[in-house]
Design an enzyme around this catalytic site. Structure first.
Site, PDB file in Angstrom:
ATOM      1  N   SER A   6      25.503  72.695  18.957  1.00 55.47           N
ATOM      2  CA  SER A   6      25.331  72.966  17.530  1.00 55.47           C
ATOM      3  C   SER A   6      25.654  74.420  17.225  1.00 55.47           C
ATOM      4  O   SER A   6      25.020  75.340  17.752  1.00 55.47           O
ATOM      5  CB  SER A   6      23.892  72.650  17.118  1.00 55.47           C
ATOM      6  OG  SER A   6      23.713  73.038  15.777  1.00 55.47           O
ATOM      7  N   HIS A  31      28.857  70.265  16.671  1.00 54.52           N
ATOM      8  CA  HIS A  31      27.977  69.865  15.564  1.00 54.52           C
ATOM      9  C   HIS A  31      27.851  71.060  14.606  1.00 54.52           C
ATOM     10  O   HIS A  31      27.556  72.175  15.039  1.00 54.52           O
ATOM     11  CB  HIS A  31      26.610  69.482  16.136  1.00 54.52           C
ATOM     12  CG  HIS A  31      25.642  68.944  15.136  1.00 54.52           C
ATOM     13  ND1 HIS A  31      25.660  67.638  14.699  1.00 54.52           N
ATOM     14  CD2 HIS A  31      24.601  69.541  14.497  1.00 54.52           C
ATOM     15  CE1 HIS A  31      24.669  67.450  13.839  1.00 54.52           C
ATOM     16  NE2 HIS A  31      24.009  68.583  13.689  1.00 54.52           N
ATOM     17  N   ASP A  33      25.961  72.328  11.196  1.00 58.06           N
ATOM     18  CA  ASP A  33      24.856  72.089  10.259  1.00 58.06           C
ATOM     19  C   ASP A  33      25.113  72.800   8.944  1.00 58.06           C
ATOM     20  O   ASP A  33      25.228  74.021   8.912  1.00 58.06           O
ATOM     21  CB  ASP A  33      23.557  72.644  10.853  1.00 58.06           C
ATOM     22  CG  ASP A  33      23.050  71.791  11.993  1.00 58.06           C
ATOM     23  OD1 ASP A  33      22.910  70.576  11.797  1.00 58.06           O
ATOM     24  OD2 ASP A  33      22.796  72.347  13.076  1.00 58.06           O
ATOM     25  N   MET A  35      23.523  73.694   5.443  1.00 56.84           N
ATOM     26  CA  MET A  35      22.223  73.764   4.753  1.00 56.84           C
ATOM     27  C   MET A  35      22.416  74.454   3.406  1.00 56.84           C
ATOM     28  O   MET A  35      23.070  75.491   3.337  1.00 56.84           O
ATOM     29  CB  MET A  35      21.242  74.565   5.599  1.00 56.84           C
ATOM     30  CG  MET A  35      21.069  73.980   6.985  1.00 56.84           C
ATOM     31  SD  MET A  35      19.956  74.995   7.951  1.00 56.84           S
ATOM     32  CE  MET A  35      19.920  74.051   9.477  1.00 56.84           C
ATOM     33  N   HIS A  64      26.995  67.864   9.604  1.00 60.59           N
ATOM     34  CA  HIS A  64      25.691  67.327   9.198  1.00 60.59           C
ATOM     35  C   HIS A  64      25.275  68.011   7.901  1.00 60.59           C
ATOM     36  O   HIS A  64      24.951  69.196   7.900  1.00 60.59           O
ATOM     37  CB  HIS A  64      24.707  67.634  10.346  1.00 60.59           C
ATOM     38  CG  HIS A  64      23.298  67.226  10.080  1.00 60.59           C
ATOM     39  ND1 HIS A  64      22.252  67.593  10.911  1.00 60.59           N
ATOM     40  CD2 HIS A  64      22.734  66.479   9.091  1.00 60.59           C
ATOM     41  CE1 HIS A  64      21.129  67.091  10.454  1.00 60.59           C
ATOM     42  NE2 HIS A  64      21.382  66.414   9.351  1.00 60.59           N
ATOM     43  N   MET A  66      22.847  68.801   5.267  1.00 61.42           N
ATOM     44  CA  MET A  66      21.444  68.860   4.834  1.00 61.42           C
ATOM     45  C   MET A  66      21.470  69.457   3.434  1.00 61.42           C
ATOM     46  O   MET A  66      21.146  70.635   3.223  1.00 61.42           O
ATOM     47  CB  MET A  66      20.636  69.715   5.814  1.00 61.42           C
ATOM     48  CG  MET A  66      20.315  68.982   7.096  1.00 61.42           C
ATOM     49  SD  MET A  66      19.908  70.103   8.432  1.00 61.42           S
ATOM     50  CE  MET A  66      21.542  70.482   9.009  1.00 61.42           C
ATOM     51  N   MET A 135      16.671  62.584  13.506  1.00 66.42           N
ATOM     52  CA  MET A 135      16.216  63.982  13.598  1.00 66.42           C
ATOM     53  C   MET A 135      14.946  64.040  14.446  1.00 66.42           C
ATOM     54  O   MET A 135      13.980  63.325  14.184  1.00 66.42           O
ATOM     55  CB  MET A 135      15.922  64.551  12.205  1.00 66.42           C
ATOM     56  CG  MET A 135      17.139  64.772  11.312  1.00 66.42           C
ATOM     57  SD  MET A 135      18.336  65.983  11.917  1.00 66.42           S
ATOM     58  CE  MET A 135      17.342  67.439  12.185  1.00 66.42           C
ATOM     59  N   ASP A 173      18.892  64.992  17.348  1.00 67.72           N
ATOM     60  CA  ASP A 173      19.215  66.319  16.820  1.00 67.72           C
ATOM     61  C   ASP A 173      17.937  67.127  16.615  1.00 67.72           C
ATOM     62  O   ASP A 173      17.138  66.817  15.737  1.00 67.72           O
ATOM     63  CB  ASP A 173      19.966  66.129  15.487  1.00 67.72           C
ATOM     64  CG  ASP A 173      20.493  67.428  14.917  1.00 67.72           C
ATOM     65  OD1 ASP A 173      20.408  68.465  15.594  1.00 67.72           O
ATOM     66  OD2 ASP A 173      20.995  67.392  13.774  1.00 67.72           O
TER      67      ASP A 173
HETATM   68  C1  DX5 Z   1      18.260  71.404  12.596  1.00 64.19           C
HETATM   69  C2  DX5 Z   1      19.707  71.081  12.866  1.00 64.19           C
HETATM   70  C3  DX5 Z   1      20.040  71.000  14.301  1.00 64.19           C
HETATM   71  C4  DX5 Z   1      19.885  72.295  15.051  1.00 64.19           C
HETATM   72  C5  DX5 Z   1      19.401  71.978  16.437  1.00 64.19           C
HETATM   73  O1  DX5 Z   1      18.042  71.424  11.229  1.00 64.19           O
HETATM   74  O2  DX5 Z   1      20.061  69.849  12.265  1.00 64.19           O
HETATM   75  O3  DX5 Z   1      21.368  70.494  14.482  1.00 64.19           O
HETATM   76  O4  DX5 Z   1      21.070  73.023  15.156  1.00 64.19           O
HETATM   77  O5  DX5 Z   1      19.103  73.168  17.087  1.00 64.19           O
HETATM   78  P1  DX5 Z   1      18.240  73.231  18.424  1.00 64.19           P
HETATM   79  O6  DX5 Z   1      19.014  72.477  19.469  1.00 64.19           O
HETATM   80  O7  DX5 Z   1      18.162  74.689  18.696  1.00 64.19           O
HETATM   81  O8  DX5 Z   1      16.933  72.594  18.129  1.00 64.19           O
HETATM   82 ZN    ZN Z   2      22.136  68.930  12.781  1.00 66.72          ZN
END
Ligand code: DX5
Ligand code: ZN
Length: 230
Positions: A6, A31, A33, A35, A64, A66, A135, A173
């Site tokens: 990620s 991956h 993320d 946000m 992903h 969010m 999640m 995840d």
């Molecule tokens: C959390 C994200 C994850 C995050 C995981 O909101 O969706 O993808 O990057 O990070 P680690 O592996 O550090 O928990």
């Molecule tokens: Zn994620």
């Protein structure tokens, strides 16, 4: 087994080198993320970053979202070169239309479910998705502790996949390290997102290979192993 480091845990002053590092380490996907500061209390990257990553790597970009209003972001991320787009089940009645739109853009379709959400709510969508992101932390931040209570959800998702003869991947995840990857693989997960553990490793190649090997071994012995894929 798919291993997806990620980007959230990479070094932000050198995305190009970090994605090259993940590729050299033989990760399967990257991956990413996204946000928006509304769906989750944090901000991360936009389509501009994904576009630069796309020009630097052949890794599949597993994006992903969010985000509270993914409607306005699907085309920009497709244009930027995303391969998969995942939206959240918690968006309610908009989910069906969002999944259809992602499919119509020619991308792989992902659906994510937050820890407090009842897993039965995914049932109407299972035949429309390529990827179910279970999640295993509350979304918004990297580096959080894995929530063990999510393991039955993974088992349930794997059981439905077998019963309904579907082929969606089961992605986990949040808080995924070597130990929790094994627990998830036993439960039926086949796709492992990991930020802190993989990007934080000095020897990422070894870390990726170890996670893949341990997960594959656990899947063979686990309850969800029969239906899971390589
Ligand atoms: C959390 C994200 C994850 C995050 C995981 O909101 O969706 O993808 O990057 O990070 P680690 O592996 O550090 O928990
Ligand atoms: Zn994620």
């Amino acid at each position: 087994m798919i291993i997806a480091p990620s980007l959230l845990a990479s070094k932000y002053d050198r995305f190009g080198q970090e994605v090259a590092r993940a590729e050299r380490a033989r990760a399967d996907w990257l991956h990413v993320d996204i946000m928006d500061g509304h769906f989750v209390p944090n901000l991360s990257f936009g389509p501009g970053v994904v576009k630069r990553l796309r020009s630097r790597t052949r890794l599949r970009l597993d994006v992903h979202l969010m985000c509270l209003r993914p409607e306005i972001l699907l085309e920009p991320f497709q244009q930027a070169g995303a391969d998969h787009l995942t939206v959240h089940l918690e968006l309610g009645e908009r989910v069906g239309g969002l999944l259809w739109k992602i499919r119509s853009l020619g991308l792989k379709v992902g659906l994510a479910i937050n820890p407090p959400t009842d897993v039965r709510n995914v049932l109407p969508f299972l035949d429309q998705i390529d990827l179910l992101n279970v999640m295993t932390v509350n979304p918004g931040f990297g580096g959080q502790a894995f929530i063990h209570e999510m393991l039955p959800k993974i088992q349930q998702a794997a059981a439905w996949r077998r019963e309904k003869q579907l082929a969606y991947r089961i992605e986990v995840d949040g808080g995924i390290n070597f130990d929790t990857a094994v627990e998830c693989a036993r439960a039926g997960a086949d796709t492992f997102v990991s930020g802190t553990c993989l990007f934080g490793s000095r020897q990422m190649t070894r870390a990726v290979a170890t996670m893949r090997r341990l997960a594959a071994k656990a899947a063979k012995g686990g309850a969800g192993g029969r239906g899971s894929r390589a």
